[in-house]
Design an enzyme around this catalytic site. Sequence first.
Site, PDB file in Angstrom:
ATOM      1  N   ASN A   1      -7.213  -8.519 -26.196  1.00 48.74           N
ATOM      2  CA  ASN A   1      -5.809  -7.417 -26.360  1.00 48.74           C
ATOM      3  C   ASN A   1      -5.870  -6.685 -27.450  1.00 48.74           C
ATOM      4  OD1 ASN A   1      -4.991  -8.866 -24.117  1.00 48.74           O
ATOM      5  ND2 ASN A   1      -3.519 -10.429 -25.054  1.00 48.74           N
TER       6      ASN A   1
ATOM      7  N   ARG B   1      -3.095  -4.238 -16.004  1.00 49.78           N
ATOM      8  CA  ARG B   1      -2.063  -3.469 -16.751  1.00 49.78           C
ATOM      9  C   ARG B   1      -2.110  -2.868 -17.927  1.00 49.78           C
ATOM     10  NH1 ARG B   1       3.798  -3.941 -17.217  1.00 49.78           N
ATOM     11  NH2 ARG B   1       3.928  -3.775 -19.563  1.00 49.78           N
TER      12      ARG B   1
ATOM     13  N   ASP C   1      -1.319  -8.822 -14.334  1.00 52.49           N
ATOM     14  CA  ASP C   1      -1.164 -10.226 -14.142  1.00 52.49           C
ATOM     15  C   ASP C   1       0.159 -10.649 -13.376  1.00 52.49           C
ATOM     16  OD1 ASP C   1      -3.277 -11.224 -15.609  1.00 52.49           O
ATOM     17  OD2 ASP C   1      -2.114 -11.405 -17.615  1.00 52.49           O
TER      18      ASP C   1
HETATM   19  N1  EPU Z   1       8.995  -5.298 -21.765  1.00 52.36           N
HETATM   20  C1  EPU Z   1      10.077  -4.528 -21.181  1.00 52.36           C
HETATM   21  N2  EPU Z   1       9.932  -3.195 -21.241  1.00 52.36           N
HETATM   22  C2  EPU Z   1       8.897  -2.589 -21.873  1.00 52.36           C
HETATM   23  C3  EPU Z   1       7.776  -3.198 -22.378  1.00 52.36           C
HETATM   24  C4  EPU Z   1       8.108  -4.489 -22.185  1.00 52.36           C
HETATM   25  O1  EPU Z   1      11.088  -5.028 -20.704  1.00 52.36           O
HETATM   26  O2  EPU Z   1       8.981  -1.388 -22.164  1.00 52.36           O
HETATM   27  C5  EPU Z   1       8.943  -6.800 -21.578  1.00 52.36           C
HETATM   28  C6  EPU Z   1       8.160  -7.391 -20.603  1.00 52.36           C
HETATM   29  O3  EPU Z   1       8.661  -7.401 -19.353  1.00 52.36           O
HETATM   30  C7  EPU Z   1       7.629  -8.700 -21.260  1.00 52.36           C
HETATM   31  C8  EPU Z   1       8.062  -8.598 -22.753  1.00 52.36           C
HETATM   32  O4  EPU Z   1       8.863  -7.459 -22.874  1.00 52.36           O
HETATM   33  O5  EPU Z   1       8.843  -9.378 -20.686  1.00 52.36           O
HETATM   34  C9  EPU Z   1       6.830  -8.649 -23.510  1.00 52.36           C
HETATM   35  O6  EPU Z   1       6.003  -7.460 -23.228  1.00 52.36           O
HETATM   36  P1  EPU Z   1       4.944  -6.946 -24.107  1.00 52.36           P
HETATM   37  O7  EPU Z   1       5.139  -5.430 -24.215  1.00 52.36           O
HETATM   38  O8  EPU Z   1       5.117  -7.539 -25.527  1.00 52.36           O
HETATM   39  O9  EPU Z   1       3.707  -7.459 -23.703  1.00 52.36           O
HETATM   40  P2  EPU Z   1       2.414  -6.603 -23.228  1.00 52.36           P
HETATM   41  O10 EPU Z   1       2.160  -5.632 -23.915  1.00 52.36           O
HETATM   42  O11 EPU Z   1       2.622  -6.225 -21.663  1.00 52.36           O
HETATM   43  C10 EPU Z   1       0.762  -8.172 -24.325  1.00 52.36           C
HETATM   44  C11 EPU Z   1      -0.548  -8.779 -23.842  1.00 52.36           C
HETATM   45  C12 EPU Z   1      -0.087 -10.193 -23.066  1.00 52.36           C
HETATM   46  C13 EPU Z   1       0.629 -10.792 -23.938  1.00 52.36           C
HETATM   47  C14 EPU Z   1       2.051 -10.128 -24.426  1.00 52.36           C
HETATM   48  C15 EPU Z   1       2.970 -10.926 -25.423  1.00 52.36           C
HETATM   49  C16 EPU Z   1      -2.218  -7.131 -23.579  1.00 52.36           C
HETATM   50  C17 EPU Z   1      -2.956  -6.278 -22.551  1.00 52.36           C
HETATM   51  N3  EPU Z   1      -1.377  -7.880 -22.945  1.00 52.36           N
HETATM   52  O12 EPU Z   1       1.254  -7.789 -22.967  1.00 52.36           O
HETATM   53  O13 EPU Z   1      -1.504 -10.836 -23.097  1.00 52.36           O
HETATM   54  O14 EPU Z   1       0.919 -12.121 -23.409  1.00 52.36           O
HETATM   55  O15 EPU Z   1       1.411  -8.907 -25.210  1.00 52.36           O
HETATM   56  O16 EPU Z   1       2.042 -11.161 -26.511  1.00 52.36           O
HETATM   57  O17 EPU Z   1      -2.214  -6.904 -24.868  1.00 52.36           O
HETATM   58  C18 EPU Z   1      -2.852 -12.204 -21.818  1.00 52.36           C
HETATM   59  O18 EPU Z   1      -3.653 -11.904 -22.545  1.00 52.36           O
HETATM   60  O19 EPU Z   1      -2.976 -13.116 -20.729  1.00 52.36           O
HETATM   61  C19 EPU Z   1      -1.747 -11.243 -21.744  1.00 52.36           C
HETATM   62  C20 EPU Z   1      -0.578 -11.553 -20.552  1.00 52.36           C
END
Ligand code: EPU
Length: 448
Positions: A48, A119, A143
Amino acid sequence: MSFTNPNLRFADRLGKRSLNSYDEVVEILKVVGGGRLVGEVRVTGAKNSVLKLMAAALLAEGTTTLLDVPDILDVEIMAELLRRLGCEVSHDQATSMVIIIVPAELDHRADYDLVRRMRASICVLGPLLARCGAAEVALPGGDNIGSRGLDMHVEGLIKLGARAVNEHGYLIASSQQRLRGDSVYLDFPSVGATETILMAAVTAVGTTIIDNVAREPEIVDICTMLSAMGANISGAGTSTLTIVGVDALQPVTHRTVPDRIVAGTWAVAAVITQGDITIRNARVEHLEIALEKLATAGATVTVVDDGFRVTMDQRPLSVDIVTLPYPGFPTDLQPQFIALNAVAIGAALVTENLFEARFRFVQELARLGADVRTDGHHALVRGRSQLSGAPVEATDIRAGAGLVLAGLVAEGVTTIYGVSHIDRGYAEFVPDLQRLGARIIRIDEDAD
Ligand code: EPU
């Protein structure tokens, strides 16, 4: 059906087939439960982080070198995405190095065929907008762990002066002039939104202040690399980032921060199998709450040179967990801890606050005899003295890891489908497990 050589590096295994045909290959894992895992593993750089570091490379023309890059499917997908944008990308698995040569002129469209597979592809949005004044990124899939909106990414870019529309399945962002700094407040400390706005702001005119940002070690890692590239960023690791825009960035060589989720997965493996694993290239300070929980479960955690050692000599006690943004308990370790609680003494309440669909994994765990009830974003796990092996399907990366852990202690054979999910995030998983004493094999069902 044939055995896949687990010692082949991921890209070598992939080399037999194109990235696109990879989905059609049915590979399964077979795990025979029982036995302690004992020995030493080394964790690679964080998935990540590295995916975003690869995207950050787009911000500077020239040659960026990334070190300690994991040999995982998502890195191959990101490499392909960067190639389509006009970069030359090479990944040397032997040295864990990725070299990205970024041209003066970039294409600015990221197509659905790659973005749907990962994603994290959305992380090219900010850099492309900053470099090209335009970005067209297919709306991502990834995912199966919930709705995962992009509203905060978009609102942040608009605040910096971009226009953004959603058309024909693409998020199209553009800006006639250079972006201009402004104050942005995130409703939630989203990892992805923090990265998008940060990477768009580094070359904006003036100062951007982003409040309520994510504080994950991977965010700090990106800030470290951007700063080395010439960006002016303060506040990394706190809730407020202040970015003073600069005219241009230079390419650098950067070592990826160790993967705390992989390290945490090995720590749970030690506890669930009542084993003894020394985890190198791991940082206890990135896993404080998770390691505290393992100590509460009865494990001994000791800091060693370049990592930590986890030992366990009894059936674990159950532990409640509540997932929260960093420094809270990571959602990416939630399935592994549900697996642990499934064989622990007592009952545990697990609360998932980030991704509502992450409990889909529970239905698979129930096939192994686990006693888990969910209600909304809570799961009640009643520990059982024994699980029993069965066929199960990994629904996402961490669910896959959780099922492997459960299989390690289930009586008999557990067959895990959906191995490609595990390949997205765990390098060398099967060979490392074998070295630690696990009875696990990978079988390629499509080969003769
Ligand atoms: N969210 C919104 N609007 C946005 C952005 C996020 O509603 O504009 C919500 C999402 O729907 C979710 C929450 O905020 O419910 C958290 O989302 P976040 O943006 O923090 O996560 P992400 O960037 O999509 C990354 C990691 C995930 C990890 C999360 C939380 C990467 C590629 N993915 O996702 O990793 O779970 O942060 O720490 O960096 C994994 O590695 O298995 C994985 C899913």
